[in-house]
Design a protein around this motif. Structure first.
Motif, PDB file in Angstrom:
ATOM      1  N   VAL A  32       0.548  -1.588  -0.111  1.00  0.00           N
ATOM      2  CA  VAL A  32      -0.075   0.136   0.008  1.00  0.00           C
ATOM      3  C   VAL A  32       0.861   1.095  -0.109  1.00  0.00           C
ATOM      4  N   PHE A  33       2.094   1.396   0.849  1.00  0.00           N
ATOM      5  CA  PHE A  33       2.466   2.641   1.128  1.00  0.00           C
ATOM      6  C   PHE A  33       3.050   2.599  -0.263  1.00  0.00           C
TER       7      PHE A  33
ATOM      8  N   ASP B 231       6.861   8.216   6.943  1.00  0.00           N
ATOM      9  CA  ASP B 231       6.761   9.948   7.663  1.00  0.00           C
ATOM     10  C   ASP B 231       5.306  10.910   8.026  1.00  0.00           C
ATOM     11  N   SER B 232       5.344  10.616   6.525  1.00  0.00           N
ATOM     12  CA  SER B 232       3.157  11.359   6.219  1.00  0.00           C
ATOM     13  C   SER B 232       2.756  10.368   7.229  1.00  0.00           C
ATOM     14  N   LEU B 233       2.837   9.792   7.590  1.00  0.00           N
ATOM     15  CA  LEU B 233       1.535   9.114   8.656  1.00  0.00           C
ATOM     16  C   LEU B 233       1.717  10.012  10.422  1.00  0.00           C
ATOM     17  N   ARG B 234       3.348   9.823   9.861  1.00  0.00           N
ATOM     18  CA  ARG B 234       3.745  10.710  11.630  1.00  0.00           C
ATOM     19  C   ARG B 234       2.836  11.936  11.990  1.00  0.00           C
ATOM     20  N   ILE B 235       3.029  12.749  10.774  1.00  0.00           N
ATOM     21  CA  ILE B 235       2.496  13.992  10.262  1.00  0.00           C
ATOM     22  C   ILE B 235       1.002  13.732  10.426  1.00  0.00           C
ATOM     23  N   VAL B 236      -0.128  13.460  10.024  1.00  0.00           N
ATOM     24  CA  VAL B 236      -1.201  13.103  10.123  1.00  0.00           C
ATOM     25  C   VAL B 236      -1.848  12.349  11.352  1.00  0.00           C
ATOM     26  N   GLY B 237      -0.472  12.163  11.652  1.00  0.00           N
ATOM     27  CA  GLY B 237      -1.275  11.841  13.548  1.00  0.00           C
ATOM     28  C   GLY B 237      -0.641  12.661  14.131  1.00  0.00           C
ATOM     29  N   GLY B 238      -0.564  13.110  14.546  1.00  0.00           N
ATOM     30  CA  GLY B 238       0.342  14.410  15.291  1.00  0.00           C
ATOM     31  C   GLY B 238      -0.683  15.480  14.734  1.00  0.00           C
ATOM     32  N   VAL B 239      -1.277  16.163  13.467  1.00  0.00           N
ATOM     33  CA  VAL B 239      -2.310  16.537  14.031  1.00  0.00           C
ATOM     34  C   VAL B 239      -3.458  16.614  14.717  1.00  0.00           C
ATOM     35  N   ILE B 240      -3.582  15.195  14.310  1.00  0.00           N
ATOM     36  CA  ILE B 240      -5.334  14.446  14.758  1.00  0.00           C
ATOM     37  C   ILE B 240      -5.272  14.445  16.402  1.00  0.00           C
ATOM     38  N   PHE B 241      -3.739  13.768  16.456  1.00  0.00           N
ATOM     39  CA  PHE B 241      -3.836  14.388  18.331  1.00  0.00           C
ATOM     40  C   PHE B 241      -3.790  15.754  18.411  1.00  0.00           C
ATOM     41  N   PHE B 242      -3.223  16.851  18.043  1.00  0.00           N
ATOM     42  CA  PHE B 242      -2.974  18.272  18.505  1.00  0.00           C
ATOM     43  C   PHE B 242      -4.417  18.397  18.781  1.00  0.00           C
TER      44      PHE B 242
ATOM     45  N   PRO C   7      -5.311   6.414  16.023  1.00  0.00           N
ATOM     46  CA  PRO C   7      -4.253   6.711  16.673  1.00  0.00           C
ATOM     47  C   PRO C   7      -3.167   5.914  17.286  1.00  0.00           C
ATOM     48  N   LEU C   8      -4.534   6.455  18.520  1.00  0.00           N
ATOM     49  CA  LEU C   8      -3.969   6.163  19.619  1.00  0.00           C
ATOM     50  C   LEU C   8      -2.881   4.809  20.430  1.00  0.00           C
ATOM     51  N   ILE C   9      -4.433   4.211  20.116  1.00  0.00           N
ATOM     52  CA  ILE C   9      -3.469   2.894  19.934  1.00  0.00           C
ATOM     53  C   ILE C   9      -2.615   1.359  18.722  1.00  0.00           C
ATOM     54  N   ALA C  10      -3.092   2.297  17.943  1.00  0.00           N
ATOM     55  CA  ALA C  10      -2.192   1.639  15.874  1.00  0.00           C
ATOM     56  C   ALA C  10      -1.611   2.660  15.819  1.00  0.00           C
ATOM     57  N   GLY C  11      -0.568   3.260  16.373  1.00  0.00           N
ATOM     58  CA  GLY C  11      -0.114   4.346  15.439  1.00  0.00           C
ATOM     59  C   GLY C  11       1.080   4.314  14.907  1.00  0.00           C
ATOM     60  N   PRO C  12       1.345   5.516  14.092  1.00  0.00           N
ATOM     61  CA  PRO C  12       2.404   5.463  13.161  1.00  0.00           C
ATOM     62  C   PRO C  12       3.807   4.364  13.816  1.00  0.00           C
ATOM     63  N   GLY C  13       3.784   4.342  14.805  1.00  0.00           N
ATOM     64  CA  GLY C  13       4.900   3.613  15.386  1.00  0.00           C
ATOM     65  C   GLY C  13       4.882   2.260  15.975  1.00  0.00           C
ATOM     66  N   ALA C  14       3.346   1.964  16.205  1.00  0.00           N
ATOM     67  CA  ALA C  14       2.757   0.483  15.278  1.00  0.00           C
ATOM     68  C   ALA C  14       3.261  -0.278  14.017  1.00  0.00           C
ATOM     69  N   ILE C  15       2.278   0.489  13.776  1.00  0.00           N
ATOM     70  CA  ILE C  15       2.368  -0.096  12.458  1.00  0.00           C
ATOM     71  C   ILE C  15       3.300  -0.008  11.469  1.00  0.00           C
TER      72      ILE C  15
ATOM     73  N   GLY D 290       7.454  13.247  11.678  1.00  0.00           N
ATOM     74  CA  GLY D 290       7.565  13.193  10.476  1.00  0.00           C
ATOM     75  C   GLY D 290       8.225  14.236   9.942  1.00  0.00           C
ATOM     76  N   LEU D 291       7.981  15.671  10.069  1.00  0.00           N
ATOM     77  CA  LEU D 291       7.968  16.557   8.706  1.00  0.00           C
ATOM     78  C   LEU D 291      10.181  16.819   9.235  1.00  0.00           C
ATOM     79  N   THR D 292      10.317  16.509   9.447  1.00  0.00           N
ATOM     80  CA  THR D 292      12.449  16.559  10.131  1.00  0.00           C
ATOM     81  C   THR D 292      12.830  15.717   9.171  1.00  0.00           C
ATOM     82  N   PRO D 293      12.248  14.477   8.696  1.00  0.00           N
ATOM     83  CA  PRO D 293      13.015  13.714   7.733  1.00  0.00           C
ATOM     84  C   PRO D 293      12.446  13.778   6.610  1.00  0.00           C
ATOM     85  N   ILE D 294      11.147  14.324   6.119  1.00  0.00           N
ATOM     86  CA  ILE D 294      10.998  14.916   4.971  1.00  0.00           C
ATOM     87  C   ILE D 294      11.908  16.297   4.297  1.00  0.00           C
ATOM     88  N   VAL D 295      12.282  16.814   5.653  1.00  0.00           N
ATOM     89  CA  VAL D 295      12.543  18.724   4.988  1.00  0.00           C
ATOM     90  C   VAL D 295      14.424  17.890   4.893  1.00  0.00           C
TER      91      VAL D 295
END
Length: 217
Positions: free
Chosen positions: A66-67, A75-86, A125-133, A204-209
């Motif tokens: 899928v990826f 990294d993109s998944l981390r960014i989206v998860g970060g927005v949802i968490f915020f 993303p609380l349980i199945a978050g970017p890190g777990a995935i 997520g953003l740092t590696p992309i930059v």
């Protein structure tokens, strides 16, 4: 062979347990379900953990494909998860996460709300978050043997069960805090969730930059 499978099982369980961290999920879950009775809270916990387990298994099986097809990175998944968490943390700080007051006349709204939060944001993303995935995808790709894949699925199920137990047994403790105590905890956890969201976003953003700067350089 058996020794190697046991080592792989311990690696899977340890990795998933550390990434999911059921103890850190517990206070957020109890704050979000503070208006529910014990039966409803358990139903939300059960659906959330089962949904998270299914999501992790699906990503383990199809994640890399899928990826690649959609050109999605972790990294993109981390960014989206970060927005949802915020956003979720901001709602908690305002003490307005539960916007519906539940009574006998709006049971349909309560059922709809429990369905919503059990999937998002508790299951993902609380349980199945970017890190777990990312962990299950990496563990899945480390060995293509059917036996090792079954061990990974068993590890996901075990960690999900432990998470469910943590959520269920935390609710009676939260009941003793009362409404005022729950509101205070809700605001405190809101700040923590917002910080987690920022960490996810920056992580997520740092590696992309960095990749953009390397290409331009």
């Amino acid at each position: 062979m058996l020794h190697e499978m046991v080592e792989f099982f311990l690696l899977c369980v340890t990795s998933l347990f550390m990434v999911i961290n059921p103890l850190s999920v517990t206070p957020i879950f109890t704050s979000m379900t503070s208006q529910f009775d014990r039966t409803t809270s358990r139903r939300v916990a059960r659906k959330a953990t089962v949904t998270a387990a299914i999501i992790l298994v699906l990503f383990a099986v199809t994640g890399q494909f899928v990826f690649k097809v959609f050109s999605i990175s972790v990294d993109s998944l981390r960014i989206v998860g970060g927005v949802i968490f915020f956003i979720m943390g901001y709602e908690m700080v305002q003490a307005r996460l539960s916007k519906i007051r539940f009574d006998k006349d709006n049971l349909h709204e309560m059922e709809s709300y429990t369905q919503d939060i059990s999937i998002t944001p508790i299951a993902i993303p609380l349980i199945a978050g970017p890190g777990a995935i990312a962990s299950v995808i990496i563990l899945m790709s480390s060995n293509s043997s059917i036996e090792y894949q079954l061990v990974l699925f068993l590890s996901v199920a075990l960690v999900s069960l432990v998470t469910y137990i943590c959520l269920v047994f935390a609710t009676p403790i939260m009941d003793r805090l009362g409404e005022s105590g729950n509101k205070v905890l809700l605001r405190i956890m809101g700040l923590i969730v917002m910080v987690i969201g920022v960490e996810f976003f920056v992580g997520g953003l740092t590696p992309i930059v960095r990749r953009i700067l390397v290409i331009e350089g």
